[in-house]
Scaffold this motif. Structure first.
Motif: not given
Length: 487
Positions: A23-25, A80-85
């Motif tokens: 998330l920080y990235a 990128r956040l969507r891929r992390a979720l």
């Protein structure tokens, strides 16, 4: 404590730490301020009333100016956040199937004429005028559902509907991208059960099923009780001289029992709250499409989208209200009794998404900030989703810090609000990748006595329609003017 349970806790703690680092990235500009805003939202006691109160939390080491500067001028790598979720552990049904639910939740801004990109949002209130259209920012949210009685969901995506947007088209693109990310992340592999998408009555389920027919997706949507479906064309030999052969069979009128005919499957299930639940299924029914609204620009012949119609009735309602049947349309055909039960039970799980909306608005304060720009509203929305994702990962780690009047709950049955109470203790162990704030001095601001030479522009309110046609307010809707009479 067994060694196996300790291993589960270590894995859960590692997942929380990895997601916080990712998330920080994703916070590419003013990341320290945005990340500490997430921690303040996670660790604040009680519901969030105002946004500036989060600046007083110990986890937010910066001033309120940095808080608003992060929302107004920060940047988030949403892709990128969507891929992390999607890469997080997702809940699945009993057969290993991923069940997705899509719905629209509004962020109401009725009196803020300086906010751009507002649309008329449908709201349901009490009293005579229950159905109202209020200006605001509508968001289309997609989440993965769990099985059983729970208030948890896994929110995967959120898209703000702009004025003039086609809800079905936006939802179709949103679902397509989510399924593609699921395949890329290894959450779905060839041979797995198809992803089930559950929709409410506000969506055109047959149209969405037609647009997603090239993906491993099944569509289950609710239909209005006044709909009329068509049966398949009977297999007969027609004489060319006798006219064009029909494309549709007989009518299936939801409100006319005489048109139903024999069911293909009937199931009866005993439930705890509703008594006996009876589900009837009719196979290979399709809507009769016309070249209007969404199909006005379709090339070629209009498709015939066949599916299974399910009618669900129960003996009683816990609230004592009017017991009306529920009509569902499933994109599959030749449904068995097990598939019929799976469909209507999955549809009932769709209402778990309402618990998520209530948590977002009443506890996490999603719609509390008085932000002016829609871009800042999008950043705050994604921060709330990231906070909720951390709560879901910390679910097996949180202890039950219950109030004296609350009943004890096992750790695996805690609600999101009760997991949030103990997240401050978990954060102390996980640490924070955000850097320490640098000493600064506030700016001079506007000189005393000077007037604002750049007034904020006012914006009209649009409307979101299923046909994709934009709506603009007429000129006589402006304040201080009256409509002209026409003969």
């Amino acid at each position: 404590m067994s060694l196996g349970y300790q291993g589960v806790l270590r894995d859960a703690f590692a997942e929380v730490s990895c997601f916080r680092t990712e998330l920080y990235a994703c916070l590419t500009a003013r990341g320290d301020a945005l990340f500490e805003l997430c921690d303040a939202l996670l660790c604040t006691d009680g519901p969030v009333r105002t946004l500036v109160d989060l600046a007083l939390a110990p986890e937010h080491r910066r001033g309120h100016g940095a808080l608003y500067a992060g929302l107004n001028n920060g940047r988030i790598d949403v892709a990128r956040l969507r891929r992390a979720l999607v890469g997080m552990p997702l809940p699945r049904a009993a057969d290993g199937r991923i069940v997705l639910a899509a719905d629209v939740s509004p962020w109401l801004r009725p009196d803020d004429n300086t906010c751009p990109d507002r649309s008329f949002c449908h709201t349901f209130g009490r009293g005579e005028g229950k159905h109202q259209m209020v200006p605001g920012w509508p968001y289309s949210i997609v989440a993965a559902l769990e099985t059983g009685r729970t208030s948890w969901t896994a929110v995967l995506d959120a898209v703000r509907l702009e004025p003039g947007a086609d809800v079905a088209a936006v939802t179709t693109v949103q679902l397509r991208e989510i399924v593609e990310r699921l395949v890329a992340a290894g959450q779905w592999q060839p041979g797995d059960p198809e992803v089930l998408v559950v929709l409410d009555a506000g969506y055109d389920a047959p149209r969405i099923a037609h647009l997603l027919n090239d993906l491993p997706v099944e569509i289950l949507g609710r239909l209005r009780s006044d709909r009329v479906m068509r049966r398949p064309t009977p297999s007969r030999v027609y004489d060319p001289k006798g006219g064009r052969p029909p494309k549709h069979g007989g009518e299936f009128v939801f409100g006319d029992l005489a048109t139903w005919g024999a069911e293909q499957a009937v199931t009866v299930t005993d439930t705890r709250l509703y008594g006996k639940a009876t589900a009837q299924a009719w196979d290979r029914l399709h809507p009769r499409l016309t070249r209007r609204a969404a199909w006005i620009g379709h090339d070629g012949l209009l498709p015939i989208i066949e599916g299974t119609v399910i009618r669900l009735t129960v003996e009683k309602l816990p609230s004592g209200g009017v017991n009306k049947p529920v009509w569902l349309w499933w994109s599959g055909t030749s449904a068995t009794a097990e598939e019929v039960d799976r469909c209507w039970q999955s549809f009932l799980r769709r209402f778990d998404l309402e618990h998520t909306f209530r948590l977002f608005k009443q506890t996490l304060g999603w719609t509390r900030p008085r932000l002016r720009s829609s871009e800042a509203a999008d950043r705050w929305t994604w921060l709330v989703i990231a906070v909720y994702a951390q709560l879901r990962l910390a679910r097996p780690l949180a202890s039950d810090l219950r109030r004296p009047w609350e009943k004890p709950t096992p750790p695996n049955r805690l609600t999101p609000a009760r997991v949030r109470r103990g997240f401050r203790n978990l954060r102390a162990k996980a640490g924070s990748p955000a850097g320490a704030p640098k000493p600064s001095r506030p700016g001079p601001g506007r000189p005393p006595g000077s007037k604002n030479q750049r007034p904020t522009p006012r914006h009209e309110v649009g409307r979101v329609l299923a046909t994709g046609k934009a709506y603009a307010r007429p000129a006589h809707h402006k304040k201080g003017t009256k409509p002209r009479r026409t003969m």
